[in-house]
Design a protein around this motif. Structure first.
Motif, PDB file in Angstrom:
ATOM      1  N   VAL A 145       0.828  -1.201   0.000  1.00  0.00           N
ATOM      2  CA  VAL A 145       0.000   0.000   0.000  1.00  0.00           C
ATOM      3  C   VAL A 145       0.866   1.256   0.000  1.00  0.00           C
ATOM      4  N   ARG A 162       2.552   1.680  -3.430  1.00  0.00           N
ATOM      5  CA  ARG A 162       1.691   2.207  -4.499  1.00  0.00           C
ATOM      6  C   ARG A 162       1.334   3.661  -4.271  1.00  0.00           C
ATOM      7  N   LYS A 163       1.369   4.091  -3.013  1.00  0.00           N
ATOM      8  CA  LYS A 163       1.131   5.502  -2.731  1.00  0.00           C
ATOM      9  C   LYS A 163       2.303   6.326  -3.297  1.00  0.00           C
ATOM     10  N   MET A 198       0.071   5.147 -10.712  1.00  0.00           N
ATOM     11  CA  MET A 198      -0.068   4.682 -12.087  1.00  0.00           C
ATOM     12  C   MET A 198      -1.252   5.334 -12.801  1.00  0.00           C
ATOM     13  N   PHE A 210     -13.651   7.053 -11.136  1.00  0.00           N
ATOM     14  CA  PHE A 210     -14.695   6.354 -10.385  1.00  0.00           C
ATOM     15  C   PHE A 210     -16.042   6.985 -10.716  1.00  0.00           C
ATOM     16  N   TYR A 231     -10.558  11.046  -3.182  1.00  0.00           N
ATOM     17  CA  TYR A 231     -10.544   9.630  -2.797  1.00  0.00           C
ATOM     18  C   TYR A 231      -9.213   9.213  -2.182  1.00  0.00           C
ATOM     19  N   ARG A 244      -8.436  10.814   1.174  1.00  0.00           N
ATOM     20  CA  ARG A 244      -9.361  10.276   2.181  1.00  0.00           C
ATOM     21  C   ARG A 244      -8.933   8.897   2.659  1.00  0.00           C
ATOM     22  N   ILE A 245      -8.584   8.014   1.714  1.00  0.00           N
ATOM     23  CA  ILE A 245      -8.216   6.670   2.160  1.00  0.00           C
ATOM     24  C   ILE A 245      -6.895   6.689   2.913  1.00  0.00           C
ATOM     25  N   HIS A 246      -6.107   7.759   2.719  1.00  0.00           N
ATOM     26  CA  HIS A 246      -4.871   7.832   3.487  1.00  0.00           C
ATOM     27  C   HIS A 246      -5.038   8.668   4.740  1.00  0.00           C
ATOM     28  N   ARG A 305      -6.015  12.898  -9.879  1.00  0.00           N
ATOM     29  CA  ARG A 305      -6.361  12.016  -8.769  1.00  0.00           C
ATOM     30  C   ARG A 305      -5.099  11.362  -8.198  1.00  0.00           C
ATOM     31  N   LEU A 306      -4.185  11.056  -9.099  1.00  0.00           N
ATOM     32  CA  LEU A 306      -2.923  10.442  -8.693  1.00  0.00           C
ATOM     33  C   LEU A 306      -2.039  11.462  -7.975  1.00  0.00           C
ATOM     34  N   VAL A 313      -2.377  12.142  -4.147  1.00  0.00           N
ATOM     35  CA  VAL A 313      -1.763  11.326  -3.099  1.00  0.00           C
ATOM     36  C   VAL A 313      -0.252  11.579  -3.001  1.00  0.00           C
TER      37      VAL A 313
END
Lengths: 312, 253
Positions: free
Chosen positions: B83, B86-87, B91, B99, B109, B112-114, B162-163, B166
């Protein structure tokens, strides 16, 4: 005159004579036309059967209001046909509570199962789980009822020191019955999502759980909603299994474990005792009409949901 | 394994079951460069790209030997957390894959997930990322509309934004413009030039003009082998290997 185009013309002119249908083609054309009518008639027949059921049940049902006011039928809780009291509110109320409760029981399990089968289970396990789920759907409802009657009702009776009949055992049985339906439709919805959604989420550093919970489930929501509505329709219409465990007293349920009656079981229980044309008999038809209308509405909702998701 | 290489790949072999898809790949990539991977279809360039952030882990029956290091840390080491990898190594895919949510939620997104929850912080990240991806002006008035209503080119830039939200170090791009029209392609290409100042970019492309236009170094793959890596100018004017020359002059592929 000898150019290629001229030759082409000659050819098609001589060819045109051959455009007259042969005997064989004639027969084929006739068969084609006949089949067309056969299909049209079949389709019309199906529609006519459904339509006449609605009309017949509806006409019989509406006659109830000659003997009872709509207000009494829908809102009175007194169902004493011998005294001319036809208050169907307890049946309606219990039907709604039972349906919702069974969905509440079934949905978490079904969703978990759908996620597991679609996204987590290894292939060999999926090969076993999917046919197993389908098998569930094929079990006759009286078998579920029997198990409810001999296992669940006595168990609840022992725990709460009562008879054990009521909405609770019925909801448990119905939850087991509708779970496979919700599971397999939800699973299809999740599996048919494009793999790129999952890839995108994982590539951003999301865990598998975050991906499932925040991306896949929301994206599959229309399909899951359809599954729930189909499950609700099944729960509402189920008769035999419910009849065996719900107790069948024509009264408002005082709790989830007190005997009551739902629309379907009220019809089954009383239909044999009534004379055709009596108010009692008509009231049962009216209940049937209600069930019919509710399931039609549910189907309508599915269509709207499906169309909405297509637009996206 | 020296520190100054951003990415260091050595003796990398990859197998799909019995199929030996990548043979002894050796490559180093420096910070703030754009590396292009070219080669005919099925040569292993996309597969190679996906080894860098372990996207191949999603496919059953993949076996990998050798090592891939980002900033000196082994990507395939037993202690590596996929995880967090990939952060850091994000890609962008061949087909835009937003989404089915609002533009705002797409960008938010990742943060938020992080663990970012504050609305004000998220607002700022969304605006900054969209500006970096040169999309802000086009979408600032409809952040709450569905991302699926955007054009293909806008969707792809949304995916890049979006990439960026993060805050990775390395951007992997798998034929990011192959589904886009020429104008959108141009925009994405321009974008890579500005992003290069802050990120290391590795891009797989079928379009050799694109590789020539935007990259600093180019690697040519053929049948699972890395034929040669060199400065882009050199590859496209005077390659060392005959096979590279044959490919870029259009004699095969």
């Amino acid at each position: 005159m000898n150019s290629y185009v001229d030759k082409l013309d000659e050819k098609s002119a001589s060819g045109r004579a051959a455009w007259k249908p042969s005997r064989w083609m004639n027969m084929q054309n006739k068969a084609d036309a006949t089949m067309r009518y056969v299909f049209i008639i079949s389709a019309a027949l199906v529609a006519a059967v459904i339509f006449s059921i609605i009309v017949f049940v509806g006409m019989q049902g509406v006659k109830t209001f000659a003997g009872v006011s709509p207000w009494e039928f829908f809102f009175s809780t007194d169902w004493t046909p011998s005294a001319g009291k036809f208050g169907a509110f307890p049946f309606l109320f219990s039907t709604v509570v039972l349906t919702l409760l069974s969905v509440v029981f079934a949905l978490p399990l079904a969703l978990a199962g759908a996620i597991f089968t679609a996204k987590i289970a290894p292939n060999w396990m999926r090969e076993i789980l999917r046919p197993a789920t389908d098998l569930f759907v094929g079990i006759p409802s009286v078998v579920y009822g029997l198990i409810g009657l001999t296992v669940i009702v006595p168990f609840i009776g022992k725990v709460v020191k009562g008879t054990g009949y009521g909405i609770l055992p019925a909801a448990i049985i119905l939850a087991i019955m509708i779970m496979p339906t919700i599971l397999s439709i939800s699973e299809d919805a999740i599996r048919s999502l494009p793999g790129r959604l999952e890839e995108a989420s994982l590539a951003l550093g999301a865990t598998r759980w975050q991906t499932i919970w925040k991306v896949l489930l929301p994206a599959a929501r229309p399909g899951i909603l359809t599954a729930v509505i189909l499950g609700m329709g099944r729960a509402m219409g189920e008769t035999m299994a419910v009849f065996m465990v719900i107790g069948n007293s024509p009264q408002m349920p005082k709790s989830l474990i007190s005997s009551t009656t739902v629309l379907t079981t009220a019809i089954v229980k009383d239909m044999g005792n009534t004379n055709y044309g009596s108010t009692w008999n008509n009231a049962l038809f009216l209940m049937a009409l209600l069930l019919l209308v509710i399931s039609l509405l549910l189907i309508l909702i599915i269509r709207v949901v499906a169309r909405r998701s297509e637009l996206k | 394994m020296t520190e100054r290489h951003k990415i260091n790949v050595s003796k990398l072999n990859l197998f799909y079951g019995d199929n030996h898809a990548l043979h002894d790949i050796e490559m180093t990539i420096e910070s703030n460069t754009i590396a292009a991977l070219i080669g005919p279809s099925g040569c292993g360039k996309s597969t190679f790209l996906r080894t860098l952030n372990r996207m191949n882990d999603l496919i059953d029956g993949v076996r990998i030997t050798g090592s891939v290091a980002v900033d000196g840390q082994n990507v395939y080491g037993p202690e590596t957390d996929i995880v967090s990898l990939r952060k850091r190594v994000g890609m962008v895919f061949q087909r835009p894959n937003p989404f089915p949510m609002s533009i705002y939620d797409n960008i938010a997104y990742g943060p938020r997930i992080h663990g970012t929850k504050k609305k004000a912080v998220l607002d700022e990240i969304v605006e900054r990322s969209l500006r970096q991806a040169a999309l802000w002006d086009e979408v600032k008035d409809r952040l709450n509309k569905s991302a699926l209503g955007l054009s293909g080119g806008q969707q792809q830039r949304l995916c890049i934004a979006r990439l960026l939200a993060v805050e990775p170090d390395v951007l992997l791009m798998d034929e990011p413009t192959s589904a886009l029209d020429p104008i959108s392609t141009l925009k994405v290409e321009e974008l890579t030039q500005t992003l290069k100042e802050r990120y290391t970019i590795i891009i797989v492309t079928h379009n050799m003009q694109q590789a020539a236009r935007i990259s600093d170094v180019t690697s040519f793959f053929l049948n699972g082998y890395l034929v040669e890596t060199d400065k882009t100018d050199k590859i496209f004017t005077n390659p060392n290997d005959q096979r590279t020359e044959d490919y870029i002059t259009g004699r095969f592929g």
